[in-house]
Scaffold this active site. Structure first.
Site, PDB file in Angstrom:
ATOM      1  N   HIS A  54      -5.850  -3.088  -2.649  1.00  0.00           N
ATOM      2  CA  HIS A  54      -5.047  -2.375  -3.717  1.00  0.00           C
ATOM      3  C   HIS A  54      -5.434  -3.375  -5.113  1.00  0.00           C
ATOM      4  O   HIS A  54      -5.220  -2.550  -5.865  1.00  0.00           O
ATOM      5  CB  HIS A  54      -3.949  -1.279  -3.750  1.00  0.00           C
ATOM      6  CG  HIS A  54      -4.491  -0.765  -2.197  1.00  0.00           C
ATOM      7  ND1 HIS A  54      -4.069  -0.079  -2.459  1.00  0.00           N
ATOM      8  CD2 HIS A  54      -3.613  -1.116  -1.125  1.00  0.00           C
ATOM      9  CE1 HIS A  54      -4.625   1.326  -1.125  1.00  0.00           C
ATOM     10  NE2 HIS A  54      -3.831   0.513  -0.587  1.00  0.00           N
TER      11      HIS A  54
ATOM     12  N   SER B 134       0.584  -1.475   0.710  1.00  0.00           N
ATOM     13  CA  SER B 134       0.204   0.406  -0.353  1.00  0.00           C
ATOM     14  C   SER B 134       1.050   1.555   0.291  1.00  0.00           C
ATOM     15  O   SER B 134       0.364   2.313  -0.558  1.00  0.00           O
ATOM     16  CB  SER B 134      -1.287  -0.491   1.234  1.00  0.00           C
ATOM     17  OG  SER B 134      -0.256  -0.137   2.309  1.00  0.00           O
TER      18      SER B 134
ATOM     19  N   LYS C  30     -11.920   0.677  -1.773  1.00  0.00           N
ATOM     20  CA  LYS C  30     -10.718   1.280  -2.917  1.00  0.00           C
ATOM     21  C   LYS C  30     -10.901   1.508  -4.381  1.00  0.00           C
ATOM     22  O   LYS C  30     -12.398   1.990  -4.165  1.00  0.00           O
ATOM     23  CB  LYS C  30      -9.396   0.925  -2.355  1.00  0.00           C
ATOM     24  CG  LYS C  30      -8.801   0.979  -1.314  1.00  0.00           C
ATOM     25  CD  LYS C  30      -7.986  -0.114  -1.137  1.00  0.00           C
ATOM     26  CE  LYS C  30      -7.768   0.812   1.433  1.00  0.00           C
ATOM     27  NZ  LYS C  30      -7.777  -0.591   2.376  1.00  0.00           N
TER      28      LYS C  30
HETATM   29  C1  LIG Z   1      -6.973  -0.155   3.172  1.00  0.00           C
HETATM   30  C2  LIG Z   1      -6.288  -1.672   3.366  1.00  0.00           C
HETATM   31  C3  LIG Z   1      -6.580  -2.431   4.564  1.00  0.00           C
HETATM   32  C4  LIG Z   1      -7.675  -2.215   4.992  1.00  0.00           C
HETATM   33  O1  LIG Z   1      -9.221  -2.481   4.996  1.00  0.00           O
HETATM   34  P1  LIG Z   1     -10.019  -1.438   5.107  1.00  0.00           P
HETATM   35  O2  LIG Z   1     -11.750  -1.683   4.758  1.00  0.00           O
HETATM   36  O3  LIG Z   1      -9.778   0.104   4.470  1.00  0.00           O
HETATM   37  O4  LIG Z   1     -10.197  -1.677   6.340  1.00  0.00           O
HETATM   38  C5  LIG Z   1      -6.556  -3.971   4.581  1.00  0.00           C
HETATM   39  N1  LIG Z   1      -5.269  -4.422   3.863  1.00  0.00           N
HETATM   40  C6  LIG Z   1      -4.256  -3.186   2.756  1.00  0.00           C
HETATM   41  C7  LIG Z   1      -3.368  -3.654   2.006  1.00  0.00           C
HETATM   42  C8  LIG Z   1      -5.436  -2.155   2.701  1.00  0.00           C
HETATM   43  O5  LIG Z   1      -4.478  -0.797   2.109  1.00  0.00           O
END
Ligand SMILES: *Cc1c(COP(=O)(O)O)cnc(C)c1O
Length: 380
Positions: free
Chosen positions: A194, A166, A225
């Site tokens: 992602h 990320s 996302k």
């Molecule tokens: C954003 C993210 C999460 C968390 O997801 P949410 O739905 O925002 O709680 C978990 N793992 C990764 C790699 C992320 O980028």
């Protein structure tokens, strides 16, 4: 203490909808820090779907899934996800964070050992800590380092990795990790927050490597996302999903997602998978950004995903860069330790399909103007 180290985090109130133009503090900015990669968070078709979902299902689930909160909208989304991603079954969670806590906590035994990438997302790190199992962090995206660690371990093993990292935007070496999992009888879990909706024609990082879904038996995808909504799902063999229903505390003791949002997410999934034009636009924008950096003699990130980090080093430099860009109407945030390792503070630039070419050119102009803040070695 935090303030002197340039590490204080600040919360800013945005006005109106998420999108390429965002208003903060009465000023408009071109927004380069959202994970809304396909521009779906404010998409007309999804707004219509949400209204429709609310008409059908009301606003809240009213209970955890195992009580009375599980609806046909949730079930349909799970079936669609499982079919699309080629897994036997899926289980919804309220967020990716909760899904990671649930899947690790629900499956990993105290006597197991979890091998995880040094740069994995914080939610995975917390999940592993909470599970109380032995854990070993291996060097980032390095299958050889992992192989050494696996060879030393006699316990049942899990390999846990982000699909797309990320803060760097690079990919996990999934084919090699899958091979190691087979060789050492370990189970590979991939968090594809992602990659889902973006890579592999939308099916994510696993598909982008041409791997079969069973090469990565347990996958986690999020909807906050690229899909533009909220929530997450864990996908895997039916027996694993059944185990999670019995044991994942963040599933059992959490109010189910609003069914209207499950309904909207089904619509987002159809859009993200069928409208390949959105992804074509996204990758054209990424290419434009990188070509602009190159032409300007600025460092070009290795990343081929929408996450394009420009590493500045010290937190103070990253903050100064973000402030200078802000002066020019460009909203880019500085990511600093402990989110990233010390000495690698960066601008985490996110490109979206919703950006126009002109907006990306404005960003390149802004970056050119702050060239003196880039580390010596990377300056042309
Ligand atoms: C954003 C993210 C999460 C968390 O997801 P949410 O739905 O925002 O709680 C978990 N793992 C990764 C790699 C992320 O980028």
């Amino acid at each position: 203490m935090l303030r002197t180290a340039s590490l204080v985090r600040t919360l800013e109130v945005g006005a109106a909808a998420q999108g390429p133009i965002r208003q903060f503090d009465g000023h408009q900015f071109i927004n380069f820090c959202s994970n809304d990669y396909l521009g779906l968070a404010n998409h007309p078709a999804l707004k219509t779907a949400l209204v429709e979902g609310v008409e059908k299902f009301g606003v809240g689930a009213g209970a955890a899934a195992l009580l009375s909160g599980y609806s046909e909208a949730h079930h349909a989304l799970e079936v669609e996800l499982a079919n699309y991603l080629g897994h036997e079954r899926a289980l919804l969670f309220s967020s990716g964070y909760l899904a990671n806590l649930g899947v690790i906590g629900g499956l990993v035994n105290r006597h197991d050992c979890v091998f995880h990438d040094r740069l994995n997302h914080a939610s995975l790190i917390d999940a592993i800590r909470l599970a109380g199992a032995r854990h070993v962090r291996y060097r980032h995206a390095d299958p050889l380092a992992l192989a050494d660690r696996l060879a030393d371990s006699a316990q049942p093993a899990w390999i846990v990795t982000d699909g797309v990292f990320s803060m760097d935007g690079d990919l996990a070496p999934l084919p090699q990790l899958a091979e190691l999992a087979v060789r050492y009888d370990a189970v590979l879990i991939c968090d594809d927050a992602h990659g889902f909706g973006v890579l592999g024609n939308g099916a994510g990082t696993v598909a982008s490597f041409g791997l079969e879904s069973r090469a990565v038996p347990i996958q986690m995808v999020t909807f906050g996302k690229a899909l533009g909504t909220v929530g997450a799902a864990v996908l895997g063999p039916a027996v694993v999903i059944e185990t999670l229903i019995q044991s994942a505390r963040t599933f059992i003791y959490d109010t189910a997602l609003p069914p209207a949002l499950a309904w909207t997410t089904s619509c987002a999934l159809r859009l993200a998978t069928r409208e390949s034009a959105l992804r074509t636009q996204l990758f054209a924008n990424i290419k434009l950004f990188k070509a602009g950096l190159h032409a300007a003699g600025l460092p070009v990130p290795m990343s081929t995903t929408p996450i394009q980090p420009l590493v500045l080093g010290e937190s103070s430099a990253a903050l100064a860069a973000a402030a200078a860009l802000r002066e020019r109407g460009l909203y880019v945030r500085a990511v600093r330790p402990p989110t990233v390792p010390i000495g690698t503070a960066r601008l985490r630039i996110c490109i979206s399909a919703a950006h126009t070419a002109l907006q990306i050119e404005r960003l390149i102009d802004g970056l050119q103007a702050i060239r003196p803040l880039f580390p010596e070695a990377s300056r042309a």
